[in-house]
Design a protein around this motif. Structure first.
Motif, PDB file in Angstrom:
ATOM      1  N   ARG A 330       0.875  -1.159   0.000  1.00  0.00           N
ATOM      2  CA  ARG A 330       0.000   0.000   0.000  1.00  0.00           C
ATOM      3  C   ARG A 330       0.913   1.210   0.000  1.00  0.00           C
ATOM      4  N   ILE A 331       0.780   2.071  -1.078  1.00  0.00           N
ATOM      5  CA  ILE A 331       1.716   3.159  -1.323  1.00  0.00           C
ATOM      6  C   ILE A 331       0.955   4.475  -1.294  1.00  0.00           C
ATOM      7  N   MET A 332       1.595   5.525  -0.645  1.00  0.00           N
ATOM      8  CA  MET A 332       1.060   6.887  -0.678  1.00  0.00           C
ATOM      9  C   MET A 332       2.173   7.815  -1.134  1.00  0.00           C
ATOM     10  N   PHE A 333       1.872   8.644  -2.201  1.00  0.00           N
ATOM     11  CA  PHE A 333       2.787   9.662  -2.716  1.00  0.00           C
ATOM     12  C   PHE A 333       2.323  11.019  -2.215  1.00  0.00           C
ATOM     13  N   ILE A 334       3.308  11.860  -1.819  1.00  0.00           N
ATOM     14  CA  ILE A 334       3.023  13.258  -1.476  1.00  0.00           C
ATOM     15  C   ILE A 334       3.811  14.103  -2.452  1.00  0.00           C
ATOM     16  N   ASN A 335       3.090  14.876  -3.286  1.00  0.00           N
ATOM     17  CA  ASN A 335       3.714  15.682  -4.318  1.00  0.00           C
ATOM     18  C   ASN A 335       3.946  17.101  -3.806  1.00  0.00           C
ATOM     19  N   ASN A 336       4.959  17.741  -4.430  1.00  0.00           N
ATOM     20  CA  ASN A 336       5.243  19.160  -4.155  1.00  0.00           C
ATOM     21  C   ASN A 336       5.286  19.433  -2.641  1.00  0.00           C
ATOM     22  N   CYS A 337       6.225  18.754  -1.948  1.00  0.00           N
ATOM     23  CA  CYS A 337       6.304  18.869  -0.477  1.00  0.00           C
ATOM     24  C   CYS A 337       6.686  20.300  -0.081  1.00  0.00           C
ATOM     25  N   GLN A 338       5.948  20.804   0.890  1.00  0.00           N
ATOM     26  CA  GLN A 338       6.219  22.119   1.467  1.00  0.00           C
ATOM     27  C   GLN A 338       6.535  21.960   2.956  1.00  0.00           C
ATOM     28  N   MET A 339       6.875  23.067   3.584  1.00  0.00           N
ATOM     29  CA  MET A 339       7.229  23.003   5.010  1.00  0.00           C
ATOM     30  C   MET A 339       6.057  22.570   5.874  1.00  0.00           C
ATOM     31  N   THR A 340       4.816  22.818   5.353  1.00  0.00           N
ATOM     32  CA  THR A 340       3.636  22.388   6.129  1.00  0.00           C
ATOM     33  C   THR A 340       3.481  20.882   6.116  1.00  0.00           C
TER      34      THR A 340
END
Length: 1094
Positions: A330-340
């Motif tokens: 089970r995979i989760m991608f987080i795009n365009n990571c910011q400081m939040t």
């Protein structure tokens, strides 16, 4: 290196040295594009080689900056203040040992110096000694050399790096640095796994907890062309020492270090093994800002429902969050990571969940404008500028690789204006010449600063000064530069004080000395700092000669004892040193030999007189002279001595234990007044003199006392003055203390006739050692001179000359009775008697009244003693001896009668004398009772007296004793008086009662054993009270004592316990091993020393 220090877990050891790059720009790689992010195990590509090049930095890895090796070599080869031998660079293979040695000479040290060993800049190895690190120090007394050793045992690759040795003693300090290179034992280098390079060493082993960076750095050197892997800061923080957190945060651009550490604390909890997940999330992930991150878990059961959460809130699919399913993954991608997105994430499967942390990193700060090389002069203000890619970024400044500490007391200031950063150095010196560098999280830049001196010009040199003593000295010079300098006097530094002041105003330098002293004379030199130029000047102080007589008396008199050596030292002063000349009566006293001579010294002149004589007394002159003037003084020398001995004393009077002596003062007092005298005496036959007074006698007469009467003595005198005691005088003539007797006593008239007077007396009360030779009886006639009235005691005192008294006995009589014959009838005479011995005649004893030379009838007078004026009682068998005195002249006639009849002289003895009569009965009987009459008769004069004598005996028993009545415990008795009352009236009766009973038998026992015939015990029984007395009790006498009483009616016992404390018993001494004969002797001695038993 795990044993020396725990800090090395996070310290990257240096790789082998590389060729220093001359480029000032820090090459910055492009930022990593978006893509998958793996668990933390790689170095970031944007950390350039120069950022990792500095050795002992707490926030970078790699080799030293350009020029640091050269500076290090220069510092090690420069003159050392304390080191005699410094540690040298070393090379060792993995697993081998190496020792570094430093030596310090203790020749000028009072105690052992302090030595510290460091790795890098801050790592103190003193407390890290153990299996892999040993520190040793020795001291060799012959060469006085301290040797300090640091031994590394079984070296590892990560032990390589820069080390430093520091030595300090009081205000002295010295240090040196050296490098250690550790080479692999094999020549091949296997392929590197970045993750394994940063993992901890095997848990439970001796190297557990150590971060092994060395393998990574050495392999990176081999594969520099490959893309540098990224370091996971989260992994670094997890494994790092807390002291390293701030360094890592700066190096890798972490802004929220505190929050990151809180999350780190949570992540260190041990997670339980999951039944729902076959593979859980990694503990942490990191990604650059704007990048993409991928979270993956594997399920044990693919049917389980999975939900993703961020900070406790469920994540829904969107363009930012993308979910994928691949089999059990089970995979989760987080795009365009910011400081939040920097937060905690977890995924749930059924009732279980697993969590991780995501860290979003800011992009590195780059140096956009490099530092430039700068040349400057000493004293100028220097500014080193650079620009970075972000406003108000955090940068660090370094000097020769050492971080510059910015603070209120620092010479360095930093100014920040947006992206522009400036390092400011005020008043630069040659010591500021160095290589300066600036470092950011993404790059660094360096430059060289050269500070030189300006050519120095002397505008006003120092000039020689001549000044009088006590005046001010001022040395002044002016140079072309406003720099400080140092003053020296005769090659030694000048110390400021109350009199000496150093003044520096701009380009002018002054040395001011108030109240010039002789010791201020010398050569003074001013040396400007940092220049080899010196400005010398000479100071000359002059002073007229002076003579100091403060230590002498008011009239400058010096007193010396004859026979002693006089060394009169007179302090003098003057510059130059004056010449002294001594003289007496215009005759010069030469220096050198002779009994009287002079000696000269720089600060004094001395007059010496060996073995002073009285003729040396007089006035001595001293003259001083130098180029500044002259001085004169006169000194009076007085030679004193002990006084001459006095003449022999004269003994003028002698008593029984005393005498009176006097003498004349000595003819010569020795030049000092006589303070007093000491008296000594001795027996004529002895040679031992005894001092009679301890306090001086001021007079010339003395009365010695406490002498033995009849022993011959001699006395002598000592005179004393302030100098000492004279020799003794000649002894006096021998004399014997003798005393006349006291006057005779009880002088009385015995009888008088018409031509004679008989006197009697008693011997003197005190006779003395001279004895008694006899008596002299003297008389004189009344009318030959006047007689004084008798005194209170009836003793007459006569003021008669010796010619008026007539000696009755030309020769001494040893009798106490003498008759003066040939006296005219009816004449009246005075009589006195003297006792005579070898010392002379005693004081006379006078008869109180004039005596009429004529026989006189004295009427008789009986003087009955008081106890005979009543009935005189005596018991039968006792003796009767009664003396009745009487008076009367001529000798009276005496008659005794009993009850009117003559006395039977066979039973009663009568003895008569001229003054008394005695009646004597040897053994009295009742028949001797009666009235005795005494009659005394002189011529026609008669006197009589009576005495009642009663001889008594015990009465007979009462008659007819009867018991008249008995009732209860009472009885009534009657009787008749006895037939014989014993020649005395019955005064009463005594009635006694006796009970018919048997007295008990008393037995004393000790510990149930009867005490029989033991002399140490005494037993008493008085009116029913039984007593046992133990003489000299000892611990042996302790025990249980019993008193037992027995009679025909029964037995009774009573017990008591006795404990004797102290003392030494026979048994106790025997148990202690003392022989019995010694014990018996000891107890006998103890008994004899205390006969009373106390």
């Amino acid at each position: 290196m795990p044993e020396p220090t725990k800090k090395e877990e996070n310290e990257a050891p240096a790789p082998p040295p590389e060729e220093p790059s001359k480029e000032k720009e820090g090459g910055s790689g492009p930022p990593k594009g978006e893509g998958d992010v793996s668990p933390p195990s790689a170095l970031p590509a944007d950390i350039n080689a120069r950022a990792l090049a500095r050795k002992d930095s707490e926030w970078s890895l790699g080799e030293s900056p350009v020029g640091e090796e050269q500076d290090k070599q220069n510092s090690n080869t420069s003159q050392s203040a304390l080191f005699v031998e410094k540690p040298q660079n070393g090379t060792v293979k993995v697993g081998e040992n190496i020792t570094f040695i430093a030596k310090v000479e203790a020749k000028d040290l009072l105690r052992k110096p302090t030595v510290k060993w460091f790795k890098g800049k801050w790592m103190d190895l003193a407390s890290k000694a153990g299996k892999h690190l040993q520190l040793k120090e020795t001291f060799e007394r012959q060469t006085r050399m301290y040797t300090f050793e640091m031994q590394i045992i079984k070296a590892k690759e990560n032990y390589a790096g820069n080390y430093r040795c520091e030595v300090s003693y009081k205000d002295k300090f010295d240090s040196c640095s050296f490098d250690l290179e550790v080479h692999e034992s094999t020549g091949t280098t296997p392929n590197i796994d970045i993750r394994s390079a940063f993992k901890r060493s095997g848990e439970g082993q001796e190297d557990a907890g150590e971060l092994d960076f060395s393998g990574l750095l050495k392999r990176r050197e081999v594969k520099q062309q490959e893309e540098e892997p990224e370091i996971d800061v989260w992994e670094l923080l997890k494994n790092a020492n807390p002291n390293e957190y701030e360094k890592i945060a700066f190096q890798y651009g972490i802004t929220d270090l505190r929050g990151m550490l809180k999350r780190l604390k949570r992540m260190r909890r041990v997670e339980k093994k999951s039944a729902a997940f076959s593979k859980i999330l990694d503990p942490a992930y990191q990604v650059d800002k704007g990048g993409k991150v991928r979270f993956v878990v594997e399920l044990a059961d693919p049917k389980l429902e999975v939900k993703w959460y961020k900070n406790g809130q469920e994540i829904r699919p969107s363009t930012k969050y993308i979910f994928e399913h691949k089999g059990n993954q089970r995979i989760m991608f987080i795009n365009n990571c910011q400081m939040t997105d920097d937060s905690e994430y977890y995924v749930t499967a059924g009732d279980e969940k697993c969590s991780t942390e995501l860290f979003v990193r800011e992009p590195p700060i780059m140096v956009t404008k490099q530092l430039e090389d700068t040349n400057a002069y000493c004293g100028e203000r220097i500014e080193l500028e650079c620009e970075v890619s972000e406003d108000d970024a955090n940068v660090k400044w370094f000097k020769n690789g050492e971080e510059i500490v910015i603070g209120p007391k620092s010479r360095y200031k930093v100014k920040v204006e947006g992206k522009k950063h400036t390092l400011i150095i005020e008043g630069a010196t040659k010591a500021d010449s160095a290589e300066y560098s600036v470092m950011t999280t993404g790059g660094q830049s360096s430059c060289k600063l050269s500070v030189d001196l300006r050519p120095l010009k002397i505008l006003q040199p120092l000039t020689d000064v001549t000044v009088k003593l006590g005046k001010e000295i001022c040395l002044k010079c002016e140079i072309s530069e406003n720099i400080s300098g140092k003053w020296t006097k005769n090659g030694l530094p000048v110390q400021e004080g109350e009199r000496l002041k150093v003044v520096h105003k701009g380009k002018i330098h002054k040395l001011v000395i108030a109240n010039a002293l002789i010791e201020d004379e010398g050569e003074y030199v001013f040396a400007p700092d940092a220049y080899t130029v010196t400005l010398p000047a000479k100071v000359h102080v002059i002073d007229p000669p002076k003579i100091y007589l403060d230590g002498l008396e008011a009239d400058n008199t010096v007193t010396v004892i004859a026979g002693s050596k006089l060394r009169l030292e007179i302090p003098v002063s003057g510059e130059p040193a004056p010449k002294a000349l001594w003289s007496r009566a215009d005759k010069a006293i030469a220096e050198g030999g002779g009994r009287i001579r002079a000696e000269s010294y720089p600060d004094s002149s001395t007059l010496v007189i060996d073995v002073a004589e009285r003729e040396d007394s007089g006035v001595y002159n001293i003259n001083l002279k130098n180029e500044a003037g002259e001085a004169h003084a006169s000194i009076k020398i007085k030679v004193v001595d002990i006084p001459d001995p006095p003449l022999a004393p004269n003994v003028s009077d002698v008593g029984d234990d005393w005498c009176i002596m006097n003498w004349e003062p000595p003819a010569n007092d020795g030049g000092s007044p006589i303070l007093g005298y000491f008296i000594e005496r001795k027996k004529k036959q002895s040679s031992r003199w005894m001092r009679l007074n301890f306090d001086l006698i001021k007079e010339t007469t003395f009365e010695p006392k406490k002498m033995i009467e009849g022993v011959a003595y001699e006395v002598r005198i000592f005179a004393v003055n302030a100098i000492g005691i004279s020799k003794p005088s000649m002894p006096s003539k021998p004399f014997v203390p003798l005393a006349v007797t006291s006057p005779p006593t009880l002088l009385a008239v015995d009888s008088v006739t018409d031509s004679t007077v008989t006197m009697k007396w008693r011997p003197p009360d005190q006779i003395g050692a001279a004895g008694l030779d006899g008596y002299v009886l003297e008389y004189c006639f009344e009318g030959s001179t006047s007689a004084k009235q008798s005194d209170e005691k009836g003793e007459a005192a006569y003021d008669l000359s010796a010619e008026d008294w007539i000696v009755a006995n030309p020769e001494l009589t040893d009798k106490t009775k003498f008759t003066i014959t040939g006296l005219p009838t009816d004449a009246k005479i005075f009589v006195r008697v003297k006792a005579v011995n070898a010392a002379g005649a005693s004081e006379p004893k006078y008869y109180g009244q004039p005596i009429l030379v004529k026989e006189i009838i004295e009427p008789p007078k009986i003087r009955i003693p008081r106890h005979l004026k009543q009935t005189y009682l005596r018991r039968v068998g006792e003796a009767v001896n009664l003396v009745i005195p009487f008076q009367g002249k001529p000798r009276p006639e005496l008659t005794w009668k009993k009850d009117g009849a003559d006395i039977d002289k066979n039973q009663i003895n009568i003895r008569n004398s001229e003054t008394d009569t005695i009646i004597f009965i040897r053994k009295a009987e009742r028949s001797h009772s009666g009235k005795y009459d005494l009659e005394v008769k002189v011529d026609k004069y008669v006197d009589s007296a009576s005495i009642d004598i009663q001889i008594v005996d015990r009465p007979g028993p009462p008659q007819s004793v009867k018991i008249e009545d008995v009732w209860g415990e009472n009885a009534a008795l009657v009787w008749t008086p006895p037939k014989d009352d014993g020649n005395a009236a019955i005064t009463g009766y005594t009635i006694q009662k006796a009970d018919k009973k048997s007295m008990p038998k008393i037995t004393w026992m000790k510990n149930k054993v009867a005490i029989v015939n033991d002399p140490r015990y005494r037993m008493f029984s008085n009116q029913g009270v039984c007593t046992l007395e133990i003489r000299k009790p000892s611990p042996y006498d302790g025990g249980t004592y019993c008193c037992k009483a027995v009679n025909e009616l029964g037995t009774v016992e009573i017990e008591c316990k006795l404990e004797v404390k102290g003392g030494l018993s026979f048994c106790r001494l025997l148990l202690q091993g003392v022989p019995p004969n010694i014990i018996d002797s000891y107890l006998r001695d103890l008994e004899s020393s205390n006969p009373e038993g106390n």
